[in-house]
Write an enzyme that holds these catalytic residues in place. Structure first.
Site, PDB file in Angstrom:
ATOM      1  N   CYS A   1     -44.988 -95.835  58.247  1.00 18.98           N
ATOM      2  CA  CYS A   1     -44.608 -96.514  56.923  1.00 18.98           C
ATOM      3  C   CYS A   1     -43.730 -95.374  56.111  1.00 18.98           C
ATOM      4  O   CYS A   1     -42.591 -95.811  55.652  1.00 18.98           O
ATOM      5  CB  CYS A   1     -45.743 -96.530  56.059  1.00 18.98           C
ATOM      6  SG  CYS A   1     -47.028 -95.062  56.007  1.00 18.98           S
ATOM      7  N   TYR A   2     -43.985 -94.090  56.204  1.00 18.99           N
ATOM      8  CA  TYR A   2     -42.893 -93.141  55.758  1.00 18.99           C
ATOM      9  C   TYR A   2     -41.492 -93.206  56.391  1.00 18.99           C
ATOM     10  O   TYR A   2     -40.555 -93.018  55.776  1.00 18.99           O
ATOM     11  CB  TYR A   2     -43.404 -91.682  56.200  1.00 18.99           C
ATOM     12  CG  TYR A   2     -44.283 -91.145  54.926  1.00 18.99           C
ATOM     13  CD1 TYR A   2     -44.162 -91.158  53.449  1.00 18.99           C
ATOM     14  CD2 TYR A   2     -45.691 -90.682  55.470  1.00 18.99           C
ATOM     15  CE1 TYR A   2     -45.338 -90.599  52.785  1.00 18.99           C
ATOM     16  CE2 TYR A   2     -46.598 -90.146  54.555  1.00 18.99           C
ATOM     17  CZ  TYR A   2     -46.164 -90.017  53.389  1.00 18.99           C
ATOM     18  OH  TYR A   2     -47.378 -89.626  52.238  1.00 18.99           O
TER      19      TYR A   2
END
Lengths: 337, 337, 337, 337
Positions: B150-151
């Protein structure tokens, strides 16, 4: 100056207790306990205490505690409390117990709600229930105080004046209570994860919450009649605070001003109960030892609102209030007022 | 119509995956797995699915899965993924893997960051990294897609246009990222309790977060030079969303409009990246598969902002985007747009 | 005992100021002002003060204030502050000004950032900037103290030891700061509504936030060189707290322990700065006057973390710290420690 | 395909309406209105709509609206609604009115609670109240639907089955309701600022909330007797969701299973009411058009729990449900299910 120990120092109520006691000039904290065998420094458990308290959190026996301290706050879970308190008392250490172990009068009721046989049953019935607004005179001479539950204090302080004055029916009193998540403790559980609680509200423990018999018992004592409440707790997305919205049935016609006056005279001289004109808001009591109470009518239905900080007036604050009374200090010492 | 299985159905990303797939008319969910042996109904694990999906959550072998399903979304933790994926592929089941097991190219790098020997090393380096905005053409023929972190997606989508156009230095790029708590998963831990996260922000995993090598590796491919970022994630008191605030050093003088135009042409025709004029706000992408990107100057310093929903565009949404491309459906099918 | 007035009592910082001063045994609050002409009781504005302070909030002139009080805390907005402070000082009333009006040295800089001509320019440059950790000796004799901004204190306390020791480059220092919403004040605005802020994070005021010249100016004084920072504030979904994550460039090779030691000796004897080993967490300083500082390396990049409560150490707490020093009391009186 | 207009597009319910209608393949949004004269693009008002809807928000007359649209959703405040709806209807534009203007039957009751004389009184009493679960057959032929209030739907859906079956007393029904802050609207007010609502819960509008007569009136129709409820709303620190905890008095002895069966048959075939075994949780309905209902006993006291998303099933979702029925589409079109 009193030397105090705090047992079970890793939870949220214990942290508040430490913070309050650090502001109490009459107190020296001399021992902290937890069941962790490696004796971590309290700052590792509660980093906010960095530079404020330099003590390890040790696995101490009751004998070791009473050797160091004159006074112990017991913030252990129920059952664990009654395993150590008799020894502490025998050694002359006075105790405020924040667990539920000594709150109820009847061992059978304890067993029914806590699913454990009480191992110190003779003290039930004679232990003083530590709600200073109800019976402050019993607290100073006591060696053991059963510190009330958080929902319990909120509810009792809201209803006691009405029951003591026979203004409401003793049964079927609806208590719809909303609590912040810290009341559920610091042990990791799915139900109290951030992503589970945030942006959500729900009820839980309907008909089964363990503060119910405690409320019934204390209010029965206040009322002289058998009180029976309908208690519905709700988990609310906030850290701190309880609001109890209570719906009792009036026994006679009485107006709002008359009722507020009953509250005002019942709590006259009590520094931590504020009978207010507005509806209580939990943020107005957060971080304080106040309980804010008011009433409203919705048509003929009386509604009582009572709000406090579950960790302060609902736990650590009232514990220090009890301690102050037991030790002969001013009731408000160290408590923000 | 494609029959799909979801492995590891109890987490937050898996729940979003189920919700998205229920809206995808091309999909039938035929199997759900978890490691719980009593095969609970999915509604017991995710009560919000009541009435929406009638399946148990079973402990199935890869063979059992590939018998029922043509396609599997693997939402297992790392290590657990690479234990089952080779068998699934051998049985002809195509896979989108939401874990980190197939994201890196080099088994040594994997071992360094994940502290496990990779048990399927020959697939590293050849597995397609599932970021459709970068190489949509590689995804349709793939049998296995490594779904990005996600990051990682937030950072890569924000920096790729600049690196692909040699507008910034490849090293020392500061990525200050803020994520909602759901990114930390659904296993009960002290650090993600409500009362620990609420009303607080902090950084964590400084210099050690496992999305770092993933960002470096993909951006190096994009750039053709060795990219090295300084990645600092922060735990933010909200359920959903990531905002990455990035501070690259420009290689030449270029103004804001020119840079925004570089982004607009890089993402032309990409339905899920919005190059916007305002600073992105996580609530504007919450619940959607959008990544919002913009840039600002603070004096001479270029600042790139990139925001997405960590569970959707950062996990389940891009997984379905990849699936749609693999299965030959429209890229946006089932995704709110 | 000092008689104090609080001007602009309706905001969040003023409320904290009142709460702190109520705990300060050396203080009597004798006047509160607001621009409301009907002189509401302070309890109507801040219901949490019920029973704690019995004063109206009046529209008083400087002359009326200095007649009653020896000391005034000015929590008015900028511009409004400089309209009353000269008269207060002329009447012998000493002042801590929480606004920005006397923080900058140069009227031209003030005008550039605040879009107002400064009406008391001769005091700029000679007013003491009230950061006791930097120049405690200048505060006791002062009649007027410019109380620092919240972001400013967070940033300056984190960077001053490095700049004072020439360990970092003075320009291009990236400050990525995250603040709770109370920092935006109590005037109703769309951007600070609950439903706008909750479940969301974003940056704002990029390149234009008014704390920027303040940080630059004070740090230039500390450094002896012209400091220029890149300051990016973020609105974070919490009431209280600021975390600044700062990325300076080291001038020479130095390791983490050496840097921490620089901080420890710089802040030796300063009761409200804690140089800690962990990454600061805003909840650990919430409700206190502490600023927690630590550093980490991410590869070669030094990262400095600084956290404080924006309303306490970032406003009301440091104001009382300044007051205590000016009035000759112990620096920590009334401040939770 | 139906051409629809949305009047009053700047609020939270209107935003949800737009999002739902964008997913509805049978709908084309052709006009948006607000009272802002500069006709801002809808993306300026709701930035999350960037790239999803390309329309300005215009100040249009009813005639201009009915020229473009066959159907209007009126999300204006009360009073403003009844100023435009008669003209829209006269021009043949069918309307779902989300305001309270056409919900009550009696102009005198309207005037008492809303403090305005009703200017279109002849439509009161004959306008269909848009709760499809109660009288779906009346909705298709209607030209004007009064869309229910959010608290109202929650309460009515929870109590209607019991009243329709004479299982509870019609008077004194206690409804303790908890709502997220978005229900208070998007106009900046002190009471709905983030820092006022966050970390706090309180009751408001006790005995005076305008959804009270609406609940009484609709339930009286359902019951055939005059229903009178005690309605206590609470402002809860979350964006979305309402939980109503209701305490009716049973008229006869009946057990939980029997009651749940009454609910299940009452709502058989209704796609958006889920009668569940667990206590409803607002997050399980957030973002959906579901209303989750269950019951528990606490001793002899029956407690009914009803939960929905105040902006979806409590406003925009049921509006689209009504629209679908009026326009002849499937009831669930465009609604997440």
């Amino acid at each position: 100056m009193t030397k105090v120990a705090i047992m079970g120092a890793s939870g949220y109520a214990a942290l508040e207790l430490i913070k309050i006691l650090l502001r109490n000039p009459e107190v020296e904290i001399v021992a902290l306990t937890s069941r962790q065998t490696d004796a971590p420094h309290i700052n590792e458990i509660h980093p906010c205490l960095e530079g404020r308290l330099d003590l390890p959190c040790e696995a101490l026996t009751p004998a070791q505690i009473s050797e160091r301290a004159d006074f112990a706050f017991c913030a252990l879970p129920h059952v664990a409390s009654m395993e150590v308190i008799p020894d502490l008392l025998a050694d002359g250490c006075r105790v405020v117990d924040l667990s539920a172990d000594y709150r109820l009068n009847d061992p059978a009721i304890y067993e029914k709600w806590y699913h454990h046989v009480h191992t110190d049953p003779t003290r039930l019935g004679s232990t003083v229930y530590g709600l200073p607004e109800l019976w402050a005179e019993k607290i100073p001479p006591a060696d053991l105080i059963a510190n009330p539950g958080c929902y319990t204090s909120t509810s009792i302080l809201g209803l006691a004046p009405l029951l003591a004055n026979n203004l409401i029916e003793p049964t079927g009193i609806i208590i719809d209570a909303k609590s912040g998540v810290s009341g559920a403790g610091r042990n990791p559980k799915l139900a109290t994860l951030y992503s589970e609680c945030n942006e959500s509200i729900t009820a839980y423990g309907v008909g089964t919450h363990r503060h119910t018999p405690e409320i019934d018992e204390v209010l029965s004592t206040v009322s002289g009649k058998e009180v029976q409440v309908v208690f519905t707790p709700h988990l609310t997305p906030m850290n701190r605070g309880i609001l109890a919205t209570m719906y009792p049935r009036l026994t006679s016609e009485v107006n709002r001003d008359e009722i507020l006056n009953v509250y005002r005279s019942f709590y006259a001289g009590k520094p931590f109960v504020r009978v207010i004109d507005r509806i209580p808001v939990t943020k107005d009591v957060a971080g304080t030892n106040y309980c804010d109470i008011s009433v409203q009518f919705s048509g003929d239905q009386l509604i009582v609102f009572s709000a406090l900080d579950n960790l302060i007036k609902g736990a650590a604050g009232v514990a220090v209030q009890n301690f102050n009374l037991m030790a002969g200090y001013s009731e408000t010492t160290g408590l923000i007022i």
